[in-house]
Design a protein around this motif. Structure first.
Motif, PDB file in Angstrom:
ATOM      1  N   HIS A  61      -7.484  67.383 -43.136  1.00 15.32           N
ATOM      2  CA  HIS A  61      -8.338  68.531 -43.461  1.00 15.32           C
ATOM      3  C   HIS A  61      -9.309  68.721 -42.311  1.00 15.32           C
ATOM      4  CE1 HIS A  61     -10.582  64.995 -44.752  1.00 15.32           C
ATOM      5  NE2 HIS A  61     -11.708  65.707 -44.770  1.00 15.32           N
ATOM      6  N   HIS A  63     -12.459  68.057 -40.742  1.00 11.86           N
ATOM      7  CA  HIS A  63     -13.434  66.999 -40.998  1.00 11.86           C
ATOM      8  C   HIS A  63     -14.864  67.449 -40.686  1.00 11.86           C
ATOM      9  CE1 HIS A  63     -10.252  64.069 -41.559  1.00 11.86           C
ATOM     10  NE2 HIS A  63      -9.667  64.538 -40.483  1.00 11.86           N
ATOM     11  N   HIS A 117     -11.819  68.366 -52.193  1.00  7.65           N
ATOM     12  CA  HIS A 117     -12.818  67.920 -51.208  1.00  7.65           C
ATOM     13  C   HIS A 117     -13.113  69.079 -50.261  1.00  7.65           C
ATOM     14  CE1 HIS A 117     -14.865  65.702 -48.121  1.00  7.65           C
ATOM     15  NE2 HIS A 117     -13.873  65.822 -47.270  1.00  7.65           N
ATOM     16  N   ASP A 137      -9.462  62.469 -47.637  1.00 11.54           N
ATOM     17  CA  ASP A 137     -10.703  62.273 -48.394  1.00 11.54           C
ATOM     18  C   ASP A 137     -10.544  62.704 -49.847  1.00 11.54           C
ATOM     19  OD1 ASP A 137     -11.635  61.520 -45.965  1.00 11.54           O
ATOM     20  OD2 ASP A 137     -13.110  63.128 -45.759  1.00 11.54           O
TER      21      ASP A 137
HETATM   22 FE    FE Z   1     -13.716  64.887 -45.137  1.00  8.91          FE
END
Ligand code: FE
Length: 237
Positions: A61, A63, A117, A137
């Motif tokens: 993803h 970050h 997330h 995450d």
């Molecule tokens: Fe993250």
């Protein structure tokens, strides 16, 4: 078949990020999941020492807590960089969707879209006698990612956890995107039983737990997100 597959967990001490090197040693090809910019020299050294050609670098993803090495790795190794739809990381080489597979030698990773997330979060599933899931995450050991920025959603996270990750074989090894205590791996069965955030009955209950966390912003957030949308470029001319 899996004897020739190497799986190496690498750690960034600054952001507590785990990066995963997966290689087909017979074919001499490798991929990296969630590489960190500051660790680039180490990755290049390891690839050279193990005589591996990096074919693919993946971010689970966008970050907020570290700068990705995707762009630099593509420049240095000519690898393909992959993120999942609806990622805003437009500089990636390829965008994949839920259920699609990434092939690298005899390695096949299946992408599982797990928003919550962030709205661009994916997990990657490696089939085998002992299946492995790289959970980014979305699912951490005894925890989960937060949902309070980057279009995060507790409702989406609940669905991703309960309707996607927990439907994987219970012996699947869980390799998370971070750990702050040094715990390196778990399993789906262990997390289902021991992860406090998986003991809830509804997304609202999960949301209540997450809303009580009172987390500050990640210290690199203002640098990392804009840089990561540019595949990790931090220098603008
Ligand atoms: Fe993250």
């Amino acid at each position: 078949m899996r004897q020739s597959i190497l799986l190496r967990q690498l750690f960034d001490r600054e952001s507590y990020t785990y990066t995963y090197l997966i290689a087909d040693l017979d074919a001499g090809v490798a991929l990296l999941i969630d590489p960190v910019a500051e660790c680039l020299p180490g990755y290049l050294q390891l690839l050279t020492e193990l005589d591996l050609t990096l074919k693919i670098a993946i971010d689970t993803h966008c970050h907020a807590d570290h700068v990705t090495a995707l762009g630099q790795l593509r420049e240095e190794t000519d690898c393909e960089t992959i993120v999942g739809t609806p990622s805003m990381i437009e500089c990636a080489s390829r965008f994949i969707g839920d259920g699609q597979c990434i092939e690298c030698g005899r390695i096949t990773l299946r992408a599982i879209y797990t928003p919550g997330h962030t709205d661009d979060s994916y997990c990657y599933y490696l089939e085998g006698e002992r299946p492995v899931v790289f959970t980014g995450d979305t699912l951490l050991i005894r925890g989960t990612g937060r949902t309070d920025f980057q279009n995060g959603s507790a409702e989406d996270l609940y669905n991703s956890l309960f309707n996607k990750l927990l439907t994987l074989p219970s012996n699947s090894v869980v390799y998370p995107g971070h750990d702050y205590k040094g715990w390196s791996q778990s399993t789906i069965a262990e997390e289902r039983r021991c992860n406090p955030r998986l003991q809830v009955e509804s997304w609202q209950e999960l949301d209540l737990i997450l809303s009580k966390l009172n987390l500050g912003d990640p210290k690199l957030m203002d640098v990392a997100i804009p840089a990561n949308l540019q595949c990790g470029r931090t220098l603008f001319i």
